[in-house]
Design an enzyme around this catalytic site. Structure first.
Site, PDB file in Angstrom:
ATOM      1  N   ASP A 210       0.831  -1.199   0.000  1.00  0.00           N
ATOM      2  CA  ASP A 210       0.000   0.000   0.000  1.00  0.00           C
ATOM      3  C   ASP A 210       0.872   1.257   0.000  1.00  0.00           C
ATOM      4  O   ASP A 210       1.877   1.328   0.715  1.00  0.00           O
ATOM      5  CB  ASP A 210      -0.890  -0.026   1.253  1.00  0.00           C
ATOM      6  CG  ASP A 210      -1.878   1.116   1.311  1.00  0.00           C
ATOM      7  OD1 ASP A 210      -2.748   1.189   0.430  1.00  0.00           O
ATOM      8  OD2 ASP A 210      -1.777   1.933   2.252  1.00  0.00           O
ATOM      9  N   GLU A 270      14.589 -14.576  -0.472  1.00  0.00           N
ATOM     10  CA  GLU A 270      14.985 -15.751   0.300  1.00  0.00           C
ATOM     11  C   GLU A 270      13.954 -16.873   0.176  1.00  0.00           C
ATOM     12  O   GLU A 270      14.234 -18.021   0.536  1.00  0.00           O
ATOM     13  CB  GLU A 270      15.145 -15.383   1.780  1.00  0.00           C
ATOM     14  CG  GLU A 270      16.289 -14.421   2.070  1.00  0.00           C
ATOM     15  CD  GLU A 270      16.358 -14.046   3.543  1.00  0.00           C
ATOM     16  OE1 GLU A 270      15.770 -14.784   4.367  1.00  0.00           O
ATOM     17  OE2 GLU A 270      16.971 -13.009   3.858  1.00  0.00           O
TER      18      GLU A 270
END
Length: 547
Positions: A210, A270
């Protein structure tokens, strides 16, 4: 790992590139417990329907613990579920079912600000020397007691609120109850990365970020310059809002923001196959910021600006202008397009679209280069609901009523059953927003029975994109317009697809490129002749033969 295996792994990780994302506004999607408010178990119940659309992923607007002053975009606990939506166990069950159905799950992370009820802010405002005293943007007043600069809130009025405890102002780009976090404080960044890791460990496939360009403010708190009248527009805020009178050079979109985005991308990388979609709230240079934030392999995967979410219809010339600008400022970036979402009037109303126009625009969405977001209910052809002032919930609408009626008209409950008093959304006689009787004719159960309905057309459009790599992620060339006739070519390897759209009511004369073409969608006749008159809102999507 051989080359084929590597290619397959890359395709799995890059599912988002050219993917189709279905946005869910959870308060209004499906109520499972009869309290008049949609919830996570309601989403779980309707996942089979979403999967039937053929989309790749869902994006769920915030469901975190919140006082709900901005309906979840004011977070008081990033790592828990608000009881009105359910529990973490309900989320896990929803996530597991979505994955079984082949759907990715993206959640809406609101990192630029929190609720004023968040424990971080409660501690920060307690004194000027506590461990979190610098976690929010605090400033002494000017000598005359006024705020430190002229920054404005999107929701109206100054972006600064006086706090008697600290005898300082704090920054809020949105509601007074939504204080901005201080990204110049590394501990804040670390805490937010921990939030992202919490949800990644839980198995989410990505984040919609956002107000991604609001994270970092100018450290010197310099005032924004005025924006010339001729440059003002309503892409970020309604025209009645004086927010549009400023060029927001210092209150957002600071260069230091990129360093945090790179930290967030490193964390996301990751985990296999995860993605980030950023919302760029900017009226003057949204595409430039999109380019900056998606450049290379170390920032956000994709962003969307507001070019096709604004009031002016996406006419052919505007589509060409937008892509030409995108090519200049974001040659290696990746855009995600939407025509509707939870912050703007539904595009069927905003652009005053007929059924034929609705059909043409979703097919255009599936043919354009970039990823795509569909907003719940647009596949039904829902128009903006008329919400009377006494039923209004949105603080934005209450502030600027009646010239701007807020966002509730696009947030009313989903219509599932035509004959049910509350459209199959809830068993409560008091849904959180009124259910529009005018929308009943577009209820899911009614459209499912009609093979020619807009709902089934959306399914065919999404399927076409997935069936042809050139449409999903191929290059886009030769974008031109002649009046309301828009033409372009998509290519991926040996696959070449020609696209033509008449984005107007009157017929348009069209000449196909030389060669033999197999029709894929739209007008199926006269391709051999090489010329045709496309009717109003007609289109042709054709594949070069022998490839």
């Amino acid at each position: 790992m051989n080359d084929q295996t590597k290619t397959q792994a890359q395709a799995r990780n890059d599912w988002w590139k050219g993917g189709v994302i279905y946005q869910i506004y959870p308060r209004s999607f499906q109520d499972s417990d009869g309290d008049g408010i949609g919830d996570l178990n309601g989403i779980t119940r309707r996942l089979d329907y979403i999967a039937s659309l053929g989309v790749d992923a869902i994006w769920i607007s915030p469901f975190f613990t919140s006082p709900m002053k901005d309906f979840g975009y004011d977070v008081s606990d990033y790592c828990d579920i608000d009881p009105m939506f359910g529990t973490l166990g309900d989320f896990d069950a929803m996530l597991a079912k979505a994955h079984r159905l082949g759907l990715k799950v993206m959640i809406d992370l609101v990192l630029s600000h929190t609720s004023d009820e968040h424990p971080w802010f409660q501690e920060s405002r307690a004194s000027r020397d506590n461990p979190k005293s610098e976690w929010y943007v605090w400033s002494d007043p000017k000598p005359d007691g006024t705020p430190p600069n002229n920054w404005l809130s999107i929701f109206g009025g100054p972006a600064w609120q006086w706090d008697a405890r600290r005898q300082q102002y704090y920054l809020h780009n949105f509601l007074v109850a939504q204080p901005d976090l201080n990204f110049h404080c590394e501990e804040v960044q670390d805490a937010l990365l921990d939030v992202a890791r919490f949800w990644l460990d839980r198995g989410v496939d990505g984040f919609r970020l956002d107000t991604i360009n609001f994270y970092v403010h100018d450290k010197e708190l310099r005032s924004n310059p005025a924006l010339p009248l001729e440059e003002r527009n309503d892409r970020t805020a309604p025209q009645v809002n004086p927010y549009n009178h400023q060029n927001h050079l210092y209150s957002k979109s600071q260069p230091e923001n990129i360093a945090f985005l790179e930290r967030l991308r490193a964390l996301t990388d990751e985990y296999e196959g995860r993605t980030m979609l950023g919302e760029v709230g900017e009226s003057q240079r949204g595409l430039e910021i999109l380019g900056e934030y998606t450049r290379g392999e170390h920032r956000v995967h994709m962003c969307y600006a507001f070019e096709f979410l604004e009031n002016r219809r996406a006419i052919a010339s505007w589509v060409v202008e937008t892509f030409e600008k995108l090519g200049e400022v974001a040659p290696d970036g990746w855009a995600c397009w939407a025509f509707s979402n939870h912050d703007v009037r539904r595009h069927a109303t905003r652009w005053d679209l007929s059924d034929a126009a609705n059909r043409a625009y979703v097919m255009l969405m599936m043919a354009m280069r970039g990823s795509a977001c569909l907003y719940q209910g647009e596949e039904l052809g829902l128009h903006e609901a008329d919400v009377p002032y006494e039923a209004l919930q949105d603080p934005y609408g209450k502030e600027f009523w009646p010239e701007f009626k807020g966002r509730d008209g696009c947030r009313t409950p989903m219509v599932w059953q035509a004959q049910d008093e509350f459209a199959g959304f809830t068993t409560s006689d008091s849904p959180w927003l009124p259910i529009s009787p005018a929308q009943a004719e577009w209820a899911v159960d009614r459209l499912e029975e009609d093979p020619g309905s807009l709902l089934h057309h959306y399914r065919r459009a999404v399927a076409l994109r997935h069936d042809h790599p050139a449409l999903a992620r191929g290059d886009q060339d030769g974008l031109t317009c002649d009046g309301e006739l828009l033409t372009f070519t998509r290519t991926d390897g040996e696959e070449e697809i020609f696209c033509a759209f008449n984005l107007g009511d009157t017929a348009a004369h069209m000449t196909l490129p030389e060669g033999s073409w197999t029709p894929l969608a739209g007008v199926m006749s006269d391709l051999e002749a090489g010329v045709m008159d496309l009717p109003g809102w007609g289109y042709v999507i054709a594949k070069r033969e022998g490839e």
